[in-house]
Design a protein around this motif. Sequence first.
Motif, PDB file in Angstrom:
ATOM      1  N   SER A  50     -11.704   2.020  -0.537  1.00 23.67           N
ATOM      2  CA  SER A  50     -12.700   2.743   0.248  1.00 23.67           C
ATOM      3  C   SER A  50     -12.075   3.803   1.161  1.00 23.67           C
ATOM      4  O   SER A  50     -12.781   4.425   1.950  1.00 23.67           O
ATOM      5  N   GLY A  51     -10.765   4.018   1.019  1.00 25.58           N
ATOM      6  CA  GLY A  51     -10.103   5.095   1.755  1.00 25.58           C
ATOM      7  C   GLY A  51      -9.725   4.778   3.191  1.00 25.58           C
ATOM      8  O   GLY A  51      -9.366   5.683   3.943  1.00 25.58           O
ATOM      9  N   VAL A  89       4.367  -9.094  16.412  1.00 24.41           N
ATOM     10  CA  VAL A  89       3.125  -8.870  15.682  1.00 24.41           C
ATOM     11  C   VAL A  89       3.445  -8.249  14.334  1.00 24.41           C
ATOM     12  O   VAL A  89       4.493  -7.625  14.158  1.00 24.41           O
ATOM     13  N   ARG A  90       2.551  -8.452  13.417  1.00 28.30           N
ATOM     14  CA  ARG A  90       2.647  -7.808  12.110  1.00 28.30           C
ATOM     15  C   ARG A  90       1.356  -7.038  11.891  1.00 28.30           C
ATOM     16  O   ARG A  90       0.256  -7.577  12.049  1.00 28.30           O
ATOM     17  N   VAL A  91       1.490  -5.788  11.540  1.00 30.71           N
ATOM     18  CA  VAL A  91       0.313  -4.995  11.202  1.00 30.71           C
ATOM     19  C   VAL A  91      -0.126  -5.456   9.812  1.00 30.71           C
ATOM     20  O   VAL A  91       0.647  -5.418   8.862  1.00 30.71           O
ATOM     21  N   ARG A  92      -1.352  -5.936   9.731  1.00 31.39           N
ATOM     22  CA  ARG A  92      -1.860  -6.496   8.476  1.00 31.39           C
ATOM     23  C   ARG A  92      -1.982  -5.421   7.415  1.00 31.39           C
ATOM     24  O   ARG A  92      -2.504  -4.339   7.672  1.00 31.39           O
ATOM     25  N   PRO A  93      -1.519  -5.739   6.200  1.00 25.02           N
ATOM     26  CA  PRO A  93      -1.726  -4.777   5.110  1.00 25.02           C
ATOM     27  C   PRO A  93      -3.217  -4.633   4.809  1.00 25.02           C
ATOM     28  O   PRO A  93      -3.994  -5.562   5.013  1.00 25.02           O
ATOM     29  N   LEU A  94      -3.610  -3.486   4.319  1.00 21.58           N
ATOM     30  CA  LEU A  94      -5.001  -3.287   3.931  1.00 21.58           C
ATOM     31  C   LEU A  94      -5.308  -4.106   2.685  1.00 21.58           C
ATOM     32  O   LEU A  94      -4.455  -4.282   1.811  1.00 21.58           O
ATOM     33  N   SER A  95      -6.524  -4.591   2.599  1.00 27.78           N
ATOM     34  CA  SER A  95      -6.965  -5.286   1.393  1.00 27.78           C
ATOM     35  C   SER A  95      -7.205  -4.256   0.292  1.00 27.78           C
ATOM     36  O   SER A  95      -7.306  -3.049   0.559  1.00 27.78           O
ATOM     37  N   ALA A  96      -7.343  -4.725  -0.930  1.00 24.07           N
ATOM     38  CA  ALA A  96      -7.625  -3.823  -2.048  1.00 24.07           C
ATOM     39  C   ALA A  96      -8.935  -3.069  -1.809  1.00 24.07           C
ATOM     40  O   ALA A  96      -9.029  -1.868  -2.079  1.00 24.07           O
TER      41      ALA A  96
END
Length: 102
Positions: free
Chosen positions: A54-55, A42-49
């Motif tokens: 939004s913290g 699995v890959r932990v998805r990076p956060l979107s901009a």
Amino acid sequence: SLLSSPFSSARLGSALLRTALLYSLPSTHAPTRSMERIHVCVRVRPLSAFEERSGQRVAWQYNPTTIAQILPSGNISKSQYTFDHVFSPNENTETIYHNVAE
């Protein structure tokens, strides 16, 4: 079944896990027990901009083989999930391919 598992494409917190089931068997060789291994990664998805602005934070605590959800309270879930490999949000698709598919 693994393919209907909630980890195939589940959105929990702000992290999307994508499960890669890889079956590698060279076409020029007869199958052997060691070649029939299925790797589950699995890959932990990076956060979107937007999520970063939004913290929001990644909702998983992880190491190279295990993940556990970070609960809204900030505590770590007692349920842990073990895979052949857990890739961080910082690892790109090419790196994942070279580590898993080759």
